[in-house]
Design a protein around this motif. Structure first.
Motif, mmCIF file in Angstrom:
data_model
loop_
_atom_site.group_PDB
_atom_site.id
_atom_site.type_symbol
_atom_site.label_atom_id
_atom_site.label_comp_id
_atom_site.label_asym_id
_atom_site.label_seq_id
_atom_site.Cartn_x
_atom_site.Cartn_y
_atom_site.Cartn_z
ATOM 1 N N VAL A 11 -37.230 35.634 51.348
ATOM 2 C CA VAL A 11 -37.062 36.968 51.929
ATOM 3 C C VAL A 11 -35.577 37.304 52.062
ATOM 4 O O VAL A 11 -35.154 38.426 51.782
ATOM 5 N N ALA A 12 -34.779 36.330 52.464
ATOM 6 C CA ALA A 12 -33.335 36.555 52.579
ATOM 7 C C ALA A 12 -32.739 36.864 51.205
ATOM 8 O O ALA A 12 -31.875 37.740 51.077
ATOM 9 N N HIS A 13 -33.203 36.168 50.184
ATOM 10 C CA HIS A 13 -32.710 36.433 48.820
ATOM 11 C C HIS A 13 -33.090 37.846 48.379
ATOM 12 O O HIS A 13 -32.263 38.568 47.818
ATOM 13 N N LEU A 14 -34.323 38.251 48.644
ATOM 14 C CA LEU A 14 -34.762 39.598 48.282
ATOM 15 C C LEU A 14 -33.989 40.663 49.037
ATOM 16 O O LEU A 14 -33.738 41.751 48.507
ATOM 17 N N ALA A 15 -33.596 40.369 50.277
ATOM 18 C CA ALA A 15 -32.842 41.312 51.092
ATOM 19 C C ALA A 15 -31.338 41.204 50.836
ATOM 20 O O ALA A 15 -30.555 41.918 51.453
ATOM 21 N N ARG A 16 -30.959 40.292 49.944
ATOM 22 C CA ARG A 16 -29.538 40.074 49.614
ATOM 23 C C ARG A 16 -28.740 39.664 50.848
ATOM 24 O O ARG A 16 -27.646 40.156 51.105
#
Length: 95
Positions: A11-16
């Motif tokens: 999720v953190a990766h998707l949210a950058r």
């Protein structure tokens, strides 16, 4: 539903968002607590409760759904340097 470290990192990766391993571990506990609270809310019986738009009973203001041009075309092009039948005229930039 339970959140693990891999899900937090995804999720953190998707949210950058850059997340360290310590932050991911901390967020796992926080997100699981939030999801636990949401699961508690799902257990509440609201079958006899009507949806509300306000805490004060009031009727929704409604208007007729009609498509119009807004009667603003003359106002919109009033300050344009060049117009033709309520369209903006611009210089040609592509040959």
């Amino acid at each position: 539903m339970s959140v693990d470290i891999a899900t937090v990192k995804r999720v953190a990766h998707l949210a950058r968002i850059a997340v360290t391993d310590e932050d991911a571990q901390r967020m796992t506990g926080e997100l699981n607590a939030i999801l636990g609270f949401v699961e508690q809310l799902n257990e509440v019986d609201v079958s006899g409760v009507e949806p509300m738009t306000s805490v004060i009973p009031m009727d929704m203001k409604k208007r007729e759904d009609v498509v119009t041009d807004g009667d603003k075309a003359n106002d919109i092009v009033a300050n344009a340097p060049a117009t033709d039948e309520n369209f903006f005229l611009v210089p040609k930039v592509v040959e």
